[in-house]
Design a protein around this motif. Sequence first.
Motif, PDB file in Angstrom:
ATOM      1  N   LEU A  21      45.112  41.290  36.961  1.00  0.00           N
ATOM      2  CA  LEU A  21      43.678  41.074  37.099  1.00  0.00           C
ATOM      3  C   LEU A  21      43.282  39.895  36.211  1.00  0.00           C
ATOM      4  O   LEU A  21      43.412  39.950  34.999  1.00  0.00           O
ATOM      5  CB  LEU A  21      42.912  42.330  36.684  1.00  0.00           C
ATOM      6  CG  LEU A  21      41.380  42.200  36.583  1.00  0.00           C
ATOM      7  CD1 LEU A  21      40.782  41.743  37.904  1.00  0.00           C
ATOM      8  CD2 LEU A  21      40.770  43.517  36.124  1.00  0.00           C
ATOM      9  N   ARG A  22      42.825  38.829  36.848  1.00  0.00           N
ATOM     10  CA  ARG A  22      42.418  37.628  36.114  1.00  0.00           C
ATOM     11  C   ARG A  22      40.896  37.609  36.014  1.00  0.00           C
ATOM     12  O   ARG A  22      40.208  37.593  37.036  1.00  0.00           O
ATOM     13  CB  ARG A  22      42.902  36.364  36.820  1.00  0.00           C
ATOM     14  CG  ARG A  22      44.395  36.368  37.148  1.00  0.00           C
ATOM     15  CD  ARG A  22      44.802  35.077  37.833  1.00  0.00           C
ATOM     16  NE  ARG A  22      46.162  35.173  38.377  1.00  0.00           N
ATOM     17  CZ  ARG A  22      46.996  34.144  38.455  1.00  0.00           C
ATOM     18  NH1 ARG A  22      46.625  32.959  38.017  1.00  0.00           N
ATOM     19  NH2 ARG A  22      48.201  34.299  38.967  1.00  0.00           N
ATOM     20  N   VAL A  23      40.381  37.640  34.806  1.00  0.00           N
ATOM     21  CA  VAL A  23      38.938  37.576  34.616  1.00  0.00           C
ATOM     22  C   VAL A  23      38.604  36.364  33.749  1.00  0.00           C
ATOM     23  O   VAL A  23      39.138  36.205  32.654  1.00  0.00           O
ATOM     24  CB  VAL A  23      38.362  38.869  33.994  1.00  0.00           C
ATOM     25  CG1 VAL A  23      38.337  39.979  35.019  1.00  0.00           C
ATOM     26  CG2 VAL A  23      39.148  39.310  32.776  1.00  0.00           C
ATOM     27  N   VAL A  24      37.729  35.507  34.278  1.00  0.00           N
ATOM     28  CA  VAL A  24      37.245  34.343  33.541  1.00  0.00           C
ATOM     29  C   VAL A  24      35.947  34.761  32.864  1.00  0.00           C
ATOM     30  O   VAL A  24      34.937  34.984  33.534  1.00  0.00           O
ATOM     31  CB  VAL A  24      37.023  33.148  34.492  1.00  0.00           C
ATOM     32  CG1 VAL A  24      36.464  31.961  33.718  1.00  0.00           C
ATOM     33  CG2 VAL A  24      38.339  32.776  35.184  1.00  0.00           C
ATOM     34  N   ASN A  25      35.976  34.889  31.562  1.00  0.00           N
ATOM     35  CA  ASN A  25      34.848  35.471  30.836  1.00  0.00           C
ATOM     36  C   ASN A  25      33.576  34.641  30.967  1.00  0.00           C
ATOM     37  O   ASN A  25      33.605  33.410  30.903  1.00  0.00           O
ATOM     38  CB  ASN A  25      35.194  35.636  29.364  1.00  0.00           C
ATOM     39  CG  ASN A  25      36.364  36.560  29.163  1.00  0.00           C
ATOM     40  OD1 ASN A  25      37.510  36.164  29.327  1.00  0.00           O
ATOM     41  ND2 ASN A  25      36.087  37.806  28.810  1.00  0.00           N
ATOM     42  N   GLY A 196      53.468  50.663  28.310  1.00  0.00           N
ATOM     43  CA  GLY A 196      53.604  50.997  29.720  1.00  0.00           C
ATOM     44  C   GLY A 196      53.330  49.809  30.621  1.00  0.00           C
ATOM     45  O   GLY A 196      52.440  48.999  30.335  1.00  0.00           O
ATOM     46  N   ALA A 197      54.068  49.701  31.702  1.00  0.00           N
ATOM     47  CA  ALA A 197      53.821  48.662  32.695  1.00  0.00           C
ATOM     48  C   ALA A 197      52.455  48.898  33.336  1.00  0.00           C
ATOM     49  O   ALA A 197      52.089  50.034  33.651  1.00  0.00           O
ATOM     50  CB  ALA A 197      54.912  48.666  33.754  1.00  0.00           C
ATOM     51  N   GLY A 198      51.697  47.831  33.513  1.00  0.00           N
ATOM     52  CA  GLY A 198      50.366  47.955  34.091  1.00  0.00           C
ATOM     53  C   GLY A 198      49.346  48.550  33.154  1.00  0.00           C
ATOM     54  O   GLY A 198      48.264  48.954  33.596  1.00  0.00           O
ATOM     55  N   LYS A 199      49.653  48.578  31.851  1.00  0.00           N
ATOM     56  CA  LYS A 199      48.742  49.181  30.882  1.00  0.00           C
ATOM     57  C   LYS A 199      48.361  48.234  29.741  1.00  0.00           C
ATOM     58  O   LYS A 199      47.578  48.610  28.876  1.00  0.00           O
ATOM     59  CB  LYS A 199      49.370  50.443  30.282  1.00  0.00           C
ATOM     60  CG  LYS A 199      49.558  51.571  31.289  1.00  0.00           C
ATOM     61  CD  LYS A 199      48.218  52.030  31.840  1.00  0.00           C
ATOM     62  CE  LYS A 199      48.355  53.170  32.829  1.00  0.00           C
ATOM     63  NZ  LYS A 199      47.039  53.572  33.389  1.00  0.00           N
ATOM     64  N   VAL A 200      48.907  47.035  29.750  1.00  0.00           N
ATOM     65  CA  VAL A 200      48.654  46.087  28.669  1.00  0.00           C
ATOM     66  C   VAL A 200      47.750  44.966  29.171  1.00  0.00           C
ATOM     67  O   VAL A 200      47.937  44.446  30.267  1.00  0.00           O
ATOM     68  CB  VAL A 200      49.971  45.493  28.131  1.00  0.00           C
ATOM     69  CG1 VAL A 200      49.699  44.413  27.082  1.00  0.00           C
ATOM     70  CG2 VAL A 200      50.840  46.601  27.551  1.00  0.00           C
ATOM     71  N   SER A 201      46.777  44.599  28.345  1.00  0.00           N
ATOM     72  CA  SER A 201      45.856  43.516  28.637  1.00  0.00           C
ATOM     73  C   SER A 201      46.009  42.440  27.566  1.00  0.00           C
ATOM     74  O   SER A 201      46.168  42.762  26.388  1.00  0.00           O
ATOM     75  CB  SER A 201      44.425  44.057  28.653  1.00  0.00           C
ATOM     76  OG  SER A 201      43.483  43.031  28.870  1.00  0.00           O
ATOM     77  N   VAL A 202      45.979  41.171  27.983  1.00  0.00           N
ATOM     78  CA  VAL A 202      46.209  40.070  27.048  1.00  0.00           C
ATOM     79  C   VAL A 202      45.099  39.033  27.170  1.00  0.00           C
ATOM     80  O   VAL A 202      44.267  39.085  28.074  1.00  0.00           O
ATOM     81  CB  VAL A 202      47.579  39.396  27.310  1.00  0.00           C
ATOM     82  CG1 VAL A 202      48.712  40.406  27.171  1.00  0.00           C
ATOM     83  CG2 VAL A 202      47.613  38.729  28.687  1.00  0.00           C
ATOM     84  N   ALA A 220      48.714  44.019  32.916  1.00  0.00           N
ATOM     85  CA  ALA A 220      47.694  44.443  33.882  1.00  0.00           C
ATOM     86  C   ALA A 220      46.549  43.449  34.023  1.00  0.00           C
ATOM     87  O   ALA A 220      46.001  43.276  35.119  1.00  0.00           O
ATOM     88  CB  ALA A 220      47.123  45.799  33.477  1.00  0.00           C
ATOM     89  N   ARG A 221      46.152  42.835  32.907  1.00  0.00           N
ATOM     90  CA  ARG A 221      44.941  42.009  32.935  1.00  0.00           C
ATOM     91  C   ARG A 221      45.072  40.862  31.951  1.00  0.00           C
ATOM     92  O   ARG A 221      45.664  41.004  30.877  1.00  0.00           O
ATOM     93  CB  ARG A 221      43.720  42.867  32.581  1.00  0.00           C
ATOM     94  CG  ARG A 221      42.447  42.068  32.284  1.00  0.00           C
ATOM     95  CD  ARG A 221      41.290  42.965  31.870  1.00  0.00           C
ATOM     96  NE  ARG A 221      40.526  42.325  30.802  1.00  0.00           N
ATOM     97  CZ  ARG A 221      39.237  42.516  30.564  1.00  0.00           C
ATOM     98  NH1 ARG A 221      38.552  43.359  31.311  1.00  0.00           N
ATOM     99  NH2 ARG A 221      38.643  41.902  29.568  1.00  0.00           N
ATOM    100  N   ILE A 222      44.495  39.713  32.326  1.00  0.00           N
ATOM    101  CA  ILE A 222      44.379  38.591  31.408  1.00  0.00           C
ATOM    102  C   ILE A 222      42.928  38.112  31.409  1.00  0.00           C
ATOM    103  O   ILE A 222      42.303  38.001  32.460  1.00  0.00           O
ATOM    104  CB  ILE A 222      45.340  37.435  31.768  1.00  0.00           C
ATOM    105  CG1 ILE A 222      45.264  36.316  30.720  1.00  0.00           C
ATOM    106  CG2 ILE A 222      45.093  36.909  33.172  1.00  0.00           C
ATOM    107  CD1 ILE A 222      46.351  35.274  30.853  1.00  0.00           C
ATOM    108  N   SER A 223      42.406  37.887  30.224  1.00  0.00           N
ATOM    109  CA  SER A 223      41.059  37.342  30.065  1.00  0.00           C
ATOM    110  C   SER A 223      41.140  36.155  29.107  1.00  0.00           C
ATOM    111  O   SER A 223      42.201  35.850  28.562  1.00  0.00           O
ATOM    112  CB  SER A 223      40.102  38.420  29.541  1.00  0.00           C
ATOM    113  OG  SER A 223      40.569  38.937  28.296  1.00  0.00           O
ATOM    114  N   TYR A 224      40.003  35.507  28.877  1.00  0.00           N
ATOM    115  CA  TYR A 224      40.031  34.244  28.132  1.00  0.00           C
ATOM    116  C   TYR A 224      39.003  34.165  27.013  1.00  0.00           C
ATOM    117  O   TYR A 224      38.827  33.107  26.405  1.00  0.00           O
ATOM    118  CB  TYR A 224      39.869  33.075  29.113  1.00  0.00           C
ATOM    119  CG  TYR A 224      41.004  33.049  30.116  1.00  0.00           C
ATOM    120  CD1 TYR A 224      42.204  32.412  29.834  1.00  0.00           C
ATOM    121  CD2 TYR A 224      40.905  33.724  31.330  1.00  0.00           C
ATOM    122  CE1 TYR A 224      43.268  32.427  30.723  1.00  0.00           C
ATOM    123  CE2 TYR A 224      41.957  33.743  32.240  1.00  0.00           C
ATOM    124  CZ  TYR A 224      43.133  33.097  31.925  1.00  0.00           C
ATOM    125  OH  TYR A 224      44.190  33.124  32.811  1.00  0.00           O
ATOM    126  N   GLY A 225      38.332  35.271  26.724  1.00  0.00           N
ATOM    127  CA  GLY A 225      37.442  35.332  25.572  1.00  0.00           C
ATOM    128  C   GLY A 225      36.400  34.232  25.551  1.00  0.00           C
ATOM    129  O   GLY A 225      35.778  33.916  26.571  1.00  0.00           O
TER     130      GLY A 225
END
Length: 257
Positions: A21-25, A196-202, A220-225
Motif C-alpha cells: 500500500l503506497r500512500v503519499v502523505n 510477520g509478512a504483510g504486517k510491517v509498515s515503513v 505491507a505499507r510505505i508512506s513518506y511522512g
Amino acid sequence: MTDTADKAQTLAALYDAPEILRVVNIWDVVSAQAIAALPETRALATAGHSIAATFGYADGQIPREIMIDFVGRIAAAVELPVSADLDDGYGDAGETARLAIGAGVVGANVEDRLKPLAESVAQVEAIVKAGEAEGVPFVLNARTDAIVRGGDKPLADKLADAVERGRAYLDAGAKAVFVPGILDAEATRTLVDGIGAGKVSVIGLPGALTAAEYEALGVARISYGPLPQRVALTALQDVATSLYANGVIPEGTRALN
C-alpha cells in the motif's frame, strides 16, 4: 457509521493485499484532493508533522482539537479512506481515536515514543476498543520508535525491541506495525521475519529502498511522512526565486486548486 465502517474495511483490505500500500502523505484539503484525483491512489494518509507545520507548531505539539478538526475536513473532502497521524494519542489514545472516527477517519498511526511496553500495549487496546464501540473496524498502524528513539543501542538491539513491541501491538489488535527509520534489506527482513509478512509498515526516506523492493520483502505499507510537503515547499521557493529574478510562471502549471 456505515460509510465510515465500509471505508475502514476497504483500508484493511489494502493492508492485506499482496501489493504494498503506497500512500503519499497529505496535509490539507487541497493536497488531499490533488492526490485523491490520481488513478493510482487507493487511500490517503495525513502527515502530522506537515499539519503541525501548517499551523506553526513543532512536530508533535499541535493541540488535539486542531488536529481532529483538520483531519476531519480532509476526510470530508474525499471519497477515499483516510488514515491520520495522531501523534502519541494526546494523552488519551482511546478518546482521540473516538474523536477521529467521529470526524470520518478510519485508521491512524499512533506513536509509542518508547513508553513502557505495558503502557504502550494498553494504548493500542484502548484505540481498538474505541473502534469497536463506534462500530468501526479502525485500522491502527501502531508505530514503534524503537529505531528512531533507540539512541546509541546497536541496530540489532533496536530491531529486537521493534519486533518485541510489534508482536505485542498486533496481539493487542493493531493491523500493522510502523517502524520508521532508514531500513536496508537486511533490517527489513529481520522485521518482517519477526513481526510477520504483510504486517510491517515503513517510511520512504532518502536512502531507503524503493516501494517495489520493500514489497518484495513482505512489507505491507510505505508512506513518506513530511517529505511530500517539503518537495512542494521546495517547488514553491524555487518558483518564487525565479519570479524575483524576472521569471514567469512555468507553462504546463496545472490548475489543481
